[in-house]
Design a protein around this motif. Structure first.
Motif, mmCIF file in Angstrom:
data_model
loop_
_atom_site.group_PDB
_atom_site.id
_atom_site.type_symbol
_atom_site.label_atom_id
_atom_site.label_comp_id
_atom_site.label_asym_id
_atom_site.label_seq_id
_atom_site.Cartn_x
_atom_site.Cartn_y
_atom_site.Cartn_z
ATOM 1 N N TRP A 1 -42.362 -35.187 -76.803
ATOM 2 C CA TRP A 1 -42.167 -35.432 -75.377
ATOM 3 C C TRP A 1 -43.500 -35.893 -74.790
ATOM 4 O O TRP A 1 -44.497 -35.992 -75.507
ATOM 5 C CB TRP A 1 -41.639 -34.187 -74.671
ATOM 6 N N ALA A 2 -43.515 -36.164 -73.511
ATOM 7 C CA ALA A 2 -44.686 -36.796 -72.903
ATOM 8 C C ALA A 2 -45.353 -35.890 -71.882
ATOM 9 O O ALA A 2 -44.682 -35.242 -71.072
ATOM 10 C CB ALA A 2 -44.287 -38.107 -72.227
ATOM 11 N N VAL B 1 -39.937 -23.521 -70.089
ATOM 12 C CA VAL B 1 -41.181 -23.545 -69.320
ATOM 13 C C VAL B 1 -41.539 -24.947 -68.873
ATOM 14 O O VAL B 1 -41.985 -25.170 -67.750
ATOM 15 C CB VAL B 1 -42.339 -22.947 -70.157
ATOM 16 N N ASN B 2 -41.314 -25.901 -69.738
ATOM 17 C CA ASN B 2 -41.817 -27.263 -69.535
ATOM 18 C C ASN B 2 -40.657 -28.243 -69.435
ATOM 19 O O ASN B 2 -39.904 -28.428 -70.397
ATOM 20 C CB ASN B 2 -42.743 -27.636 -70.705
ATOM 21 N N GLY B 3 -40.493 -28.863 -68.276
ATOM 22 C CA GLY B 3 -39.518 -29.940 -68.139
ATOM 23 C C GLY B 3 -40.213 -31.273 -68.363
ATOM 24 O O GLY B 3 -41.144 -31.616 -67.623
ATOM 25 N N TYR C 1 -43.170 -25.407 -78.025
ATOM 26 C CA TYR C 1 -42.075 -25.582 -78.990
ATOM 27 C C TYR C 1 -40.962 -24.569 -78.701
ATOM 28 O O TYR C 1 -41.193 -23.361 -78.611
ATOM 29 C CB TYR C 1 -42.599 -25.393 -80.412
ATOM 30 N N GLY C 2 -39.750 -25.080 -78.530
ATOM 31 C CA GLY C 2 -38.608 -24.224 -78.224
ATOM 32 C C GLY C 2 -38.496 -23.851 -76.769
ATOM 33 O O GLY C 2 -37.552 -23.149 -76.383
ATOM 34 N N LEU C 3 -39.452 -24.299 -75.937
ATOM 35 C CA LEU C 3 -39.441 -23.961 -74.510
ATOM 36 C C LEU C 3 -39.551 -25.217 -73.651
ATOM 37 O O LEU C 3 -40.092 -25.174 -72.553
ATOM 38 C CB LEU C 3 -40.593 -22.999 -74.184
ATOM 39 N N MET C 4 -39.041 -26.327 -74.174
ATOM 40 C CA MET C 4 -39.106 -27.608 -73.475
ATOM 41 C C MET C 4 -37.702 -28.027 -73.046
ATOM 42 O O MET C 4 -36.779 -28.059 -73.858
ATOM 43 C CB MET C 4 -39.726 -28.673 -74.387
ATOM 44 N N GLU C 5 -37.561 -28.345 -71.764
ATOM 45 C CA GLU C 5 -36.285 -28.796 -71.219
ATOM 46 C C GLU C 5 -36.310 -30.311 -71.077
ATOM 47 O O GLU C 5 -37.114 -30.861 -70.315
ATOM 48 C CB GLU C 5 -36.038 -28.159 -69.848
ATOM 49 N N PRO C 6 -35.442 -31.034 -71.820
ATOM 50 C CA PRO C 6 -35.449 -32.502 -71.729
ATOM 51 C C PRO C 6 -34.955 -32.984 -70.360
ATOM 52 O O PRO C 6 -33.944 -32.510 -69.852
ATOM 53 C CB PRO C 6 -34.483 -32.942 -72.842
#
Length: 525
Positions: free
Chosen positions: A408-409, A372-374, A455-460
């Motif tokens: 992350w930021a 969901v979140n990059g 949490y678990g849905l973040m794309e670095p």
């Protein structure tokens, strides 16, 4: 017959005396030469001999190791140092018991000791008995007098412990106070920005065509066109939001395809709308909305609203019970982007303290791999991990999350709103807010609940997409700054404030049009 031997003998004597004079002359010449050579050698080598003697003297003077002198149990420097340490303790004790005369006398002798030790260190000489005896004798008398006043060791230790605790409390209070003052300074509106706000608000009420244009813009089909590139900025700062928009369109290949969704509070709406309606932004569209008009964002739906209302009710009985302080709520609006923009599929969220240096439209084509979140991870340093932001002594946290998980930021994030809705992340955010009503999971801020929600849905993302710290870190590598797509002035030293880091200020100011009449009047450029 007899005269011939006589002549022979005479001639022999004459020849012998001639050789003697010749030898004497030779010896004299050789001696003279030796004398001359000897003196010339003395003249030649005299300066080096003098320099050597000076070096020997300097070496003998510097040969005194002052550290060893202080460590020696027989040196007067060591005795003075020990007596000074004890005397300083009794100064505290004497003041504690209101014995000011004794405290003054001890302080006087301490200063004398310090002066003598300083002179000895500068001169590189050991302290002699004649120099040390008067001070040591007087300090001994005063220490005995202090001990005779029942300043025993246990009382001394208790008193000093109290002083240490008091100092620690003062340091802790000063740290908290400093952080609070920093936050207040960052949130306060500088005088020049207030001037700009007043001028723009006056223009809004003076020019009815601006109000008409704002109504027309609200119905623009571009606001919901998923073929365009949509950005969100939530801010009450006109100048900062303008810098975000200016920097973003200046780096875009097709700025007319960009759409900005700006949300502000009722106080700043007229100024914000006026600025973006009366200036040209290369064909992009900037929608300005008021957070107070989001009627679904109320205490019955949002725990964040309920929590903010509860906090403000404790300090202000006249609080508006439908909405808490709008600037506070603007920080939490990032968790309601699907509700704010229900027809959009993907957006890029930007904080108002960033500037853009590279085209961001390629972010919309990034594969988030079902996430969901990059976002850019910040755990290159060990302390930017989950345990830094969350209370892992609470089993609700420790049973579900890894304390070493990488943080992350916020500030430049790509959100897939379709996946967000499928995962029902807003409900997850509400759950964690409800669990933290007693502030036992985390203290303050939006990042801790963000870490839990995504949490678990973040794309670095590559680190160069988002470089942080320009509001507190003075040593960021120039190469990293140059390669960054987004520069984030995270920290208290914002670029529009006087306390901004001068090294980075130009990176932000290049996106401000100081030739604009309102800006030249208010900002003095």
């Amino acid at each position: 017959m007899r005269r011939r031997p006589v002549e022979f003998r005479r001639s022999a004597r004459r020849r012998l005396s001639g050789w003697i004079w010749l030898l004497l002359g030779a010896f004299f010449i050789v001696g003279l030469l030796l004398f001359i050579i000897h003196h010339s050698q003395e003249d030649t080598f005299r300066p080096p001999l003098m320099e050597t003697s000076e070096e020997i003297e300097e070496t003998s003077e510097s040969s005194l190791n002052y550290t060893q002198e202080l460590l020696s149990s027989t040196s007067f420097a060591r005795q003075l140092t020990d007596q000074m340490a004890l005397a300083k303790t009794y100064v505290v004790m004497a003041k504690e018991h209101n014995n000011l005369r004794l405290a003054w006398e001890l302080s006087s002798q301490i200063r004398n000791s310090q002066r003598l030790l300083s002179q000895a260190a500068v001169q590189g000489k050991a302290i002699s008995l004649d120099e040390a005896h008067p001070i040591i004798r007087r300090l001994s008398q005063l220490i005995y007098k202090a001990q005779d006043s029942h300043y025993d060791i246990s009382t001394t230790m208790t008193t000093l412990k109290k002083h240490v605790q008091a100092l620690e409390e003062r340091v802790s209070a000063a740290t908290v106070q400093s952080a609070a003052f920093g936050e207040l300074a960052a949130e306060a509106v500088p005088k020049n920005l207030h001037c700009l706000h007043i001028k723009l608000t006056m223009e809004w009420f003076r020019n009815p065509s601006l109000r008409k244009l704002a109504e027309e813009q609200r119905n623009s089909p571009r606001l919901v066109d998923n073929n365009l590139y949509h950005f969100c900025v939530f801010s009450d700062n006109v100048l900062a939001t303008s810098a975000v928009v200016n920097s973003t369109i200046s780096t875009a290949d097709h700025p007319q395809q960009l759409v900005f969704h700006v949300v502000t509070d009722r106080v700043n709406y007229q100024a914000m709308a006026t600025w973006f309606l009366m200036n040209d932004f290369k064909g992009c569209i900037v929608e300005v909305r008021v957070i107070e008009e989001l009627y679904w964002l109320n205490a019955s739906y949002s725990p964040s609203v309920k929590q903010l209302l509860a906090e403000e009710t404790m300090t202000n009985s006249d609080v508006n019970f439908r909405h808490p302080s709008a600037p506070s709520l603007l920080n939490h609006l990032r968790f309601y982007i699907p509700e704010l923009l229900p027809l959009l599929e993907k957006v890029v969220f930007l904080d108002d303290d960033v500037v853009v240096q590279k085209d961001l439209t390629s972010l919309f084509s990034l594969d988030l791999h079902g996430n969901v979140n990059g976002a850019v991870e910040t755990c290159l340093e060990a302390f930017h991990r989950f345990y830094k932001y969350l209370n892992f002594s609470n089993p609700l946290i420790s049973s579900k999350f890894d304390p070493q998980a990488c943080a992350w930021a916020f500030g430049m994030n790509v959100f897939d709103l379709i996946t967000w809705k499928k995962a029902n992340l807003t409900a997850r955010y509400h759950y964690w807010l409800e669990q933290n009503m007693d502030r036992m999971l985390w203290k303050t801020g939006t990042l801790p609940p963000g870490l839990l929600t995504f949490y678990g849905l973040m794309e670095p993302l590559d680190r160069r997409w988002h470089v942080l710290g320009l509001g507190y870190d003075m040593d960021i590598d120039d190469r990293l700054i140059e390669s960054a797509a987004v520069l984030h002035f995270s920290g208290h030293m914002k670029p529009w404030m006087r306390l901004a880091i001068s090294r980075y200020r130009s990176l932000w100011e290049r996106h401000i049009n100081y030739s604009h009449p309102y800006l030249s009047d208010c900002l003095g450029h």
